[in-house]
Design a protein around this motif. Structure first.
Motif, PDB file in Angstrom:
ATOM      1  N   PRO B 195       0.808  -1.231   0.000  1.00 37.22           N
ATOM      2  CA  PRO B 195       0.000   0.000   0.000  1.00 37.22           C
ATOM      3  C   PRO B 195       0.837   1.274   0.000  1.00 37.22           C
ATOM      4  N   LEU B 198       1.233   2.852  -3.414  1.00 36.28           N
ATOM      5  CA  LEU B 198       0.074   3.233  -4.226  1.00 36.28           C
ATOM      6  C   LEU B 198       0.177   4.657  -4.749  1.00 36.28           C
ATOM      7  N   GLY B 331      -3.106  25.715   1.140  1.00 39.59           N
ATOM      8  CA  GLY B 331      -3.703  25.240   2.386  1.00 39.59           C
ATOM      9  C   GLY B 331      -3.659  26.325   3.448  1.00 39.59           C
TER      10      GLY B 331
ATOM     11  N   PRO C  39      -1.443  18.205   4.927  1.00 42.02           N
ATOM     12  CA  PRO C  39      -1.866  19.460   5.542  1.00 42.02           C
ATOM     13  C   PRO C  39      -2.368  20.447   4.489  1.00 42.02           C
ATOM     14  N   GLY C  40      -3.520  21.030   4.748  1.00 43.11           N
ATOM     15  CA  GLY C  40      -4.076  21.979   3.793  1.00 43.11           C
ATOM     16  C   GLY C  40      -4.982  21.333   2.760  1.00 43.11           C
ATOM     17  N   ASP C  44      -8.205  17.544   5.525  1.00 46.92           N
ATOM     18  CA  ASP C  44      -7.440  18.201   6.585  1.00 46.92           C
ATOM     19  C   ASP C  44      -8.144  19.489   7.006  1.00 46.92           C
ATOM     20  N   VAL C  45      -8.534  20.282   6.019  1.00 45.93           N
ATOM     21  CA  VAL C  45      -9.228  21.535   6.309  1.00 45.93           C
ATOM     22  C   VAL C  45     -10.563  21.241   6.998  1.00 45.93           C
ATOM     23  N   ARG C  48      -9.859  20.305  10.694  1.00 45.06           N
ATOM     24  CA  ARG C  48      -9.391  21.417  11.527  1.00 45.06           C
ATOM     25  C   ARG C  48     -10.558  22.352  11.872  1.00 45.06           C
ATOM     26  N   THR C  68      -0.642  10.279   5.502  1.00 46.31           N
ATOM     27  CA  THR C  68      -0.800  10.317   4.053  1.00 46.31           C
ATOM     28  C   THR C  68      -0.250   9.044   3.435  1.00 46.31           C
ATOM     29  N   GLY C  69      -0.455   8.896   2.144  1.00 43.08           N
ATOM     30  CA  GLY C  69       0.106   7.760   1.433  1.00 43.08           C
ATOM     31  C   GLY C  69      -0.925   6.696   1.144  1.00 43.08           C
ATOM     32  N   GLY C  70      -0.838   6.153  -0.057  1.00 50.26           N
ATOM     33  CA  GLY C  70      -1.700   5.044  -0.434  1.00 50.26           C
ATOM     34  C   GLY C  70      -3.170   5.396  -0.508  1.00 50.26           C
ATOM     35  N   SER C  71      -3.504   6.665  -0.758  1.00 52.13           N
ATOM     36  CA  SER C  71      -4.903   7.094  -0.891  1.00 52.13           C
ATOM     37  C   SER C  71      -5.762   6.550   0.241  1.00 52.13           C
ATOM     38  N   ALA C  73      -4.952   3.993   2.270  1.00 51.86           N
ATOM     39  CA  ALA C  73      -4.618   2.616   2.663  1.00 51.86           C
ATOM     40  C   ALA C  73      -3.797   2.599   3.956  1.00 51.86           C
ATOM     41  N   ARG C  74      -2.851   3.525   4.061  1.00 53.48           N
ATOM     42  CA  ARG C  74      -2.016   3.556   5.265  1.00 53.48           C
ATOM     43  C   ARG C  74      -2.834   3.977   6.484  1.00 53.48           C
ATOM     44  N   GLU C 182      -4.811  15.567 -12.204  1.00 48.90           N
ATOM     45  CA  GLU C 182      -4.153  15.343 -10.916  1.00 48.90           C
ATOM     46  C   GLU C 182      -4.701  16.287  -9.874  1.00 48.90           C
ATOM     47  N   GLY C 185      -7.125  21.746  -9.463  1.00 50.28           N
ATOM     48  CA  GLY C 185      -6.458  22.898 -10.046  1.00 50.28           C
ATOM     49  C   GLY C 185      -6.061  22.634 -11.485  1.00 50.28           C
ATOM     50  N   GLN C 204     -16.135  24.321  -3.322  1.00 54.30           N
ATOM     51  CA  GLN C 204     -14.941  24.938  -2.766  1.00 54.30           C
ATOM     52  C   GLN C 204     -13.860  25.134  -3.833  1.00 54.30           C
ATOM     53  N   LYS C 283     -21.074  28.485   3.420  1.00 57.49           N
ATOM     54  CA  LYS C 283     -20.274  29.116   2.363  1.00 57.49           C
ATOM     55  C   LYS C 283     -19.732  28.081   1.384  1.00 57.49           C
TER      56      LYS C 283
END
Lengths: 157, 496, 318
Positions: B195, B198, B331, C39-40, C44-45, C48, C68-71, C73-74, C182, C185, C204, C283
């Motif tokens: 994973p 990924l 962010g 973050p950001g 995450d937003v 917070r 984060t990581g692995g969409s 999975a982690r 990706e 943006g 948003q 908003k």
């Protein structure tokens, strides 16, 4: 005849290209995919790598220049062994990190590498290692708030 | 104008100045630590900024970016280990100079070039955001693909003596970039069920392995570092005679940095490599490149610091982050309820102008901080070698873990270290691999997007004017490099 | 140097409003909220902001952490092995279901227990302001007339939006080229420069361009119109039955005690009703739902079934 280093490299790249192609071939085909496909670019890369490997074999044959005078096989071998030893230490760190926790593991790493690198074994080595570990811990854990592994002393930190 | 006057007042705002200073100091440190890239340095700081005033918070984050893009060059020069992706090009001549005992001079040049680049980038940001935003919008998928190919074309001239080995390194880099989720269909490729793979392999991990770890594996059995190092143990700023040689590479760096910074997705790494390449092409002493040319530091270091200003163009004007670092800054905006984009200049001009002023201060402070810390840095790398190796490795293993709290990443870095060690032994250049890893995704995803748009018709790459121009430039650059390498008789020795 | 840095950090902390830790009903003093976004990023937003409003109600200290990581999975793997005492939760979005179905990680969404669903995220089809298409019906009519000519963009490969566009292709027979990007943006650039006919995203992501009148919203992919944009018709009203429902919630390890689940349900409902939070999420055009554990479990199971069905139908998974 003996194989030069470039010959080995060329052969290695051809083998790698074949393995990479085989792995690319295993990528499942998705209906969301495009005409190129998830395996399209990788397969082109595999072919390109194989061609470059073959070119390398060919050019070393054609040039026939005197092989770069090997400095000394024994020096070479010793260097590889030294590097392998250092690598083993780093691998050990990866496995010990979750068990021993960050502060202890990093102190051991600093001391072990310094000694391996030729520092004489004296009490001051331990002192510098502990000081270094403390500095790292304050910086990464306290200031930056990184959740470094605490190891088996989970309650303590 | 009112906003501008209020912005000038920002200069006297103690909090903003303190934020700029704190940001720059952390940026330089983070950038200098192998593993902590500018975007990660910013991400680590982001949570601390939530409670701050928006201007203070954004100035702090942007200052980290400025500091980190510069800081990456310090270890690149001193220990041949770029702290950031974009400092990779600086290793070539920077470390060569350090080896000749001119580390202090090299550091002075990179500091001053960083300042020139940073201020130029800020100037462009302030006066040309509007027109440059249109450049960013002109980039369609085929144009991005062509931009990536232009970046890859630098491989030909970075390969040195063996073009084939350079190509192999580049292809291996591209292969590493294919690991992870497929950009079009979303299936996972080459992840072997892990994973952690990924979302792909971060280029910074490969960089740290190839340079830092491999260098240490090599140094552990090499004799103690050259005593010549000790001759030059103080920072030395360039004198007038040197400046006269520097303006041209710096101008090249500024021009390329502006262009690459504005186009989302490209960023400092391509800018630095292309600036290095062009500086060599236009130099009056191209034969010095690779052997310790002061111009070879000035060009990439100016280029990657220009990007700290111009990368904000698409973010501020369109609300579109062009790089990982800009995404973190986005962010920072969102957390404070600010939405970057066309209306930001109307709705919160004080924040925008405050950010400009803060960036200006950050660039000046960067030089002051550099003057203070660089001499101690030279002192640090002249410590006994076993200790140096021990602390560098400890820093690497800590910094890499900090990126994602992942032990798996440590394994990737060590693997890349072994690869780097083998490549050095085989005389294979490492910079092409860096380019491949950094650009692989950009090229592949946009190549395939273009073909989806054109329904498989490759003529889209020629019909799009931007794409056509970039591709022609890539062909010209490659052709010139190959010609110089193989057919131009007199310079054969010079460029090796 | 570190001192200076620490001083700057301290300044930042000093400027932040001190949050009170009130009544200690909650079983653990500190709750970790994990997200797979950096973050950001979106989740995450969301977390917070949520923390600001839920923390005083719940009476526990809430800390956000980015795994984060692995969409996802982690983060899922991390959660599944964490203690089930209410000390850690994971911010859920459709991503964790998509990742489970598409990438088949060792620990999937079904190893976690949905705790609450806080919001639904409306999804919107939009185009650039200069586009000849004034309504979504225009787009569909044009797509049917010029088969194989239109170009549509979605933010990520294999995202719900991408799948929605594949469905739209099926419904209309438009054979449009569907380009994945990706992130929002990247997609926005190609909508603004006219490479794409339409894009799909969240409010948003569009807001800055909306305010500058550079993009035009064509349809909301939901069952009803949004209170913030009463003039924007749904896709259904324009003759195409296309709905994308995205959610934001929390899930925990299996076996979280009932009183913890109840505490969260109440806290979320109370927070959603507070005017301060309302002003923020209105908003973003987020729809407050405030489902408790029982509802959230049923909703998540049904949602996963539907996603699985459409992925299977499209031949993406078997």
């Amino acid at each position: 005849m003996t194989l030069s280093r470039d010959d080995l490299l060329g052969l290695g790249m051809i083998v790698l290209a074949a393995a990479y192609w085989a792995a690319a071939d295993q990528i499942p085909v998705s209906l969301l995919s495009d005409a190129v496909g998830a395996d399209g670019v990788p397969k082109v890369l595999a072919v390109a790598l194989a061609i470059c490997g073959a070119l390398l074999l060919l050019t070393t044959r054609l040039k026939r220049q005197p092989a770069e005078a090997p400095s000394s096989d024994r020096d070479e071998k010793r260097a590889h062994l030294r590097a392998a030893g250092l690598l083993a230490g780093l691998v050990a760190y990866i496995f010990l990190l979750p068990v021993l926790g960050y502060p202890l593991a990093i102190a051991l790493l600093i001391a072990a590498v310094a000694i391996y690198g030729g520092t004489r074994i004296r009490p001051s080595v331990a002192a510098v290692a502990v000081a270094g570990s403390a500095l790292f811990w304050v910086f990464f854990v306290k200031i930056l708030g990184i959740g470094m592994p605490t190891g088996i002393w989970a309650a303590g930190f | 104008m009112d906003a501008f006057i209020s912005a000038l007042a920002t200069l006297t705002n103690g909090w903003v100045m303190l934020a700029a200073l704190g940001g720059v100091v952390w940026g330089i440190f983070g950038g200098a630590l192998p593993g902590i890239s500018p975007s990660i340095a910013m991400a680590l700081l982001l949570p601390f900024t939530y409670g701050m005033d928006p201007t203070v918070a954004l100035v702090m984050l942007a200052s980290v970016y400025v500091g980190a893009e510069y800081g990456g060059s310090i270890p690149a020069i001193l220990i041949r280990t770029p702290g950031t992706n974009s400092a990779a090009a600086t290793t070539i001549d920077g470390f060569e100079l350090a080896r000749q005992g001119r580390a202090g001079e090299a550091l002075g040049i990179s500091l001053m070039s960083g300042l020139v680049g940073g201020l130029f980038g800020l100037l462009v940001l302030v006066i040309a955001t509007e027109p440059l935003a249109r450049v960013a919008l002109a980039f369609t998928p085929p144009a991005y693909c062509a931009l990536g190919i232009l970046g890859l074309s630098v491989i030909a001239s970075l390969s040195g003596r063996s073009l084939v080995k350079g190509l192999i390194a580049g292809i291996l880099g591209l292969m590493i970039a294919t690991v992870g989720t497929d950009p079009v269909s979303g299936v996972s490729r080459f992840t072997m069920g892990v994973p952690d793979l990924l979302s792909g392999i971060r280029p910074i991990l490969i960089m740290v392995g190839l340079f830092a770890v491999a260098e240490m594996l090599e140094q552990i059995s090499a004799p103690a570092w050259n005593k010549a190092d000790r001759r030059d143990t103080r920072l030395k700023l360039p004198g007038l005679a040197v400046w006269r040689r520097l303006w041209k590479p710096q101008a090249i760096g500024c021009a390329i940095g502006t262009f690459e910074g504005v186009t989302p997705g490209a960023g400092g790494t391509i800018a630095a490599f292309m600036a290095y390449n062009e500086a060599r092409r236009w130099s009056s002493k191209p034969e010095e490149f690779g052997k310790g040319s002061v111009e070879g530091i000035a060009a990439p270091e100016a280029a990657n610091n220009v990007v700290t200003g111009t990368a904000l163009v698409p973010l501020l004007s369109l609300g579109i982050p062009g790089s990982n670092s800009a995404a973190i800054l986005l962010g920072g905006f969102l957390i404070h309820g600010l939405v970057p984009g066309p209306m930001l200049f109307v709705k919160a001009p004080d924040v925008v102008y405050g950010l400009y002023v803060g960036l200006f201060a950050a660039n000046i402070l960067m030089v002051l901080v550099g003057l203070v810390i660089l001499t101690p840095c030279i002192w640090l790398v002249n410590r006994p070698k076993p200790w140096l190796i021990a602390f560098i490795l400890a820093l690497v293993m800590s910094g890499v873990y900090a990126i994602d709290n992942s032990v798996f990443d440590l394994g990737i870095v060590l693997t890349a270290g072994v690869v780097g060690y083998v490549m050095r032994r085989c005389g294979m250049p490492m910079l092409p691999m860096v380019l491949g890893v950094v650009l692989g995704f950009l090229v592949e995803s946009n190549y395939r997007r273009s073909l989806v748009l054109s329904r498989g018709d490759h003529s889209i790459f020629i019909e799009d004017p931007v794409s056509l121009g970039l591709l022609l430039a890539a062909v010209a650059l490659t052709g010139y490099s190959v010609w110089r390498e193989y057919f131009k008789p007199q310079s054969k020795e010079a460029i090796a | 140097m570190f001192k200076l840095f620490a001083a700057a950090v301290a300044v930042g902390l000093a400027l932040s409003p001190t949050q009170s830790m009130a009544q200690a009903k909650y079983p653990v003093p500190t709750v970790t909220l994990a997200t797979h976004s950096s973050p950001g990023g979106g989740s995450d937003v969301f977390l917070r902001e949520l923390v600001k409003h839920v923390q005083p109600i719940l009476g526990a200290n809430l800390a956000v952490t980015n795994v984060t990581g692995g969409s996802g999975a982690r983060a899922m793997a991390e959660l599944a092995k964490s203690p089930a005492n209410g000390s850690i939760f994971y911010a859920t979005t459709p991503t964790y279901i998509q990742t489970t179905l598409l990438s088949k990680p060792a620990v999937g969404f079904d190893q976690l227990d949905p705790m609450v669903i806080v919001f639904f995220d409306p999804t919107i089809i939009y185009t650039r302001a200069e586009s000849p298409h004034k309504t979504f019906a225009d787009v569909v009519a044009d797509a049917k007339k010029n088969v194989g000519k239109q170009k549509w963009g979605a933010a990520n490969p294999a995202s719900l939006e991408r799948i929605a566009f594949e469905k739209l292709n099926k419904i209309t027979g438009a054979k449009a080229a569907i380009v994945s990007h990706e992130g929002g943006g990247d997609l926005m650039i190609n909508v603004l420069n006219g490479t794409l006919d339409i894009g799909v995203g969240e409010v948003q992501e569009l807001r800055s361009q909306l305010e500058a009148k550079k993009v035009r919203m064509l349809a909301v992919l939901g069952d009803k119109r949004l209170p913030e944009f009463p003039d924007l018709p749904t896709a259904k009203e324009q003759g195409v039955d296309l709905v994308v429902s995205k959610f934001r919630g929390l899930a925990g390890p299996k076996g979280v005690p009932d009183d913890v689940a109840k505490a969260w349900e109440d806290a979320i409902k109370q927070a959603l009703a507070s005017p301060a939070y309302k002003a923020i999420y209105a908003k973003e055009a987020l729809e407050p739902v405030g489902m408790g554990r029982a509802e959230a479990r049923a909703f998540t199971a049904k949602f996963a079934e539907e996603v699985k069905a459409s992925l299977t139908e499209l031949g993406v998974i078997k």
